[in-house]
Write an enzyme that holds these catalytic residues in place. Structure first.
Site, PDB file in Angstrom:
ATOM      1  N   SER A 143      -1.453   3.665   3.578  1.00  0.00           N
ATOM      2  CA  SER A 143      -2.033   3.679   2.237  1.00  0.00           C
ATOM      3  C   SER A 143      -3.173   4.685   2.183  1.00  0.00           C
ATOM      4  CB  SER A 143      -2.570   2.290   1.881  1.00  0.00           C
ATOM      5  OG  SER A 143      -3.366   2.332   0.703  1.00  0.00           O
ATOM      6  N   TYR A 158      -7.360  -4.811   4.309  1.00  0.00           N
ATOM      7  CA  TYR A 158      -6.164  -4.018   4.017  1.00  0.00           C
ATOM      8  C   TYR A 158      -6.335  -2.588   4.515  1.00  0.00           C
ATOM      9  CZ  TYR A 158      -2.509  -1.755   1.187  1.00  0.00           C
ATOM     10  OH  TYR A 158      -1.427  -1.024   0.757  1.00  0.00           O
TER      11      TYR A 158
END
Length: 252
Positions: A143, A158
């Protein structure tokens, strides 16, 4: 052109997720498809759609990627039902916007369980066969949050987990390269999926899109197209690379 190889995509049961789009894109490129998802009904439904629409063999299998026994059982099923595995897309993942000072130990561990341990277990199970057959394509879903330190949708847990996948991919690329197996990462920015649907207030999303040079959020097809490119036999000289798919919102 039929590859006569199978691409395994984890977390591909969602009707409008990156996994589902990747399954369709790889099928269109001639790959046979194994859809793995914790939701067995969704996995089988997506596989049936891919087979019907793309004319390839596709099989849906229930699999919790954090469970080593389920990973093994799912892979055995794929190996018995479809041509040899040639690609693995570690797409299964979960996010959390929880701030670090508020995150619980359980939530932190769960984020790493699914995103990192899940990718590790699937790769550990599939990679030996790829190396033995001297052909393989592994793509890990990271990401932009891993590269810019959050600030999109995911919090610290995350971002840390997705950053771990970058190191995993790069080191593994060095090990598996001599065996004909490439390992790469894609790092999407803001993408319209079920993960963000309804969880971003309109004002926040508008502000985020305003900061993207291309003037829009990404689509699942944007990500799927890059993954499919990396899985091509012709992409054998690309390994250990991270492909940013963010419309220019993070340029480095």
């Amino acid at each position: 052109m039929t590859q006569n190889r199978t691409a395994v995509i984890t977390g591909a049961g969602s009707h409008r997720g990156i996994g589902q789009a990747t399954a369709n894109a790889l099928a269109a490129a001639g790959w046979h498809i194994a859809v793995l998802d914790i939701d067995e009904a969704s996995a089988k439904e997506r596989a049936a759609e891919v087979s019907r629409d793309r004319g390839v063999s596709a099989f849906g299998v229930a699999c919790d990627v954090t469970d080593v026994d389920q990973v093994d059982a799912a892979t055995i099923t794929v190996e018995s039902e479809l041509p040899p595995i040639g690609a693995l897309v570690n797409n299964a993942g979960i996010t959390s916007p929880t701030r670090f000072l508020d995150v619980t130990d359980d939530e932190w561990d769960r984020i790493f369980e699914v995103n990192v341990r899940g990718s590790y277990l699937m790769t550990k199970r599939v990679a030996p066969g790829l190396a033995e057959r001297e052909f393989g394509r592994i793509v890990n879903l990271s990401s932009v949050s891993a590269e810019r330190g959050g600030g999109v949708f995911g919090g610290v847990a995350y971002s840390a987990a997705k950053a771990a996948l970058l190191g995993f991919s790069r080191a593994l690329a060095r090990e598996l390269g001599p065996s004909g197996v490439t390992v790469n990462s894609v790092a999407p920015g803001l993408v319209d999926t079920d993960i963000t649907a309804g969880k971003l207030v309109p004002e926040r999303k508008e502000a985020m899109v305003a900061d993207i040079p291309t003037g829009r959020a990404g689509t699942v097809a944007d990500v799927a197209d890059v993954i499919t490119f990396l899985c091509r036999p012709e992409s054998s000289y690309l390994t250990g690379v991270t492909y940013d798919i963010n419309g220019g919102s993070h340029i480095h």
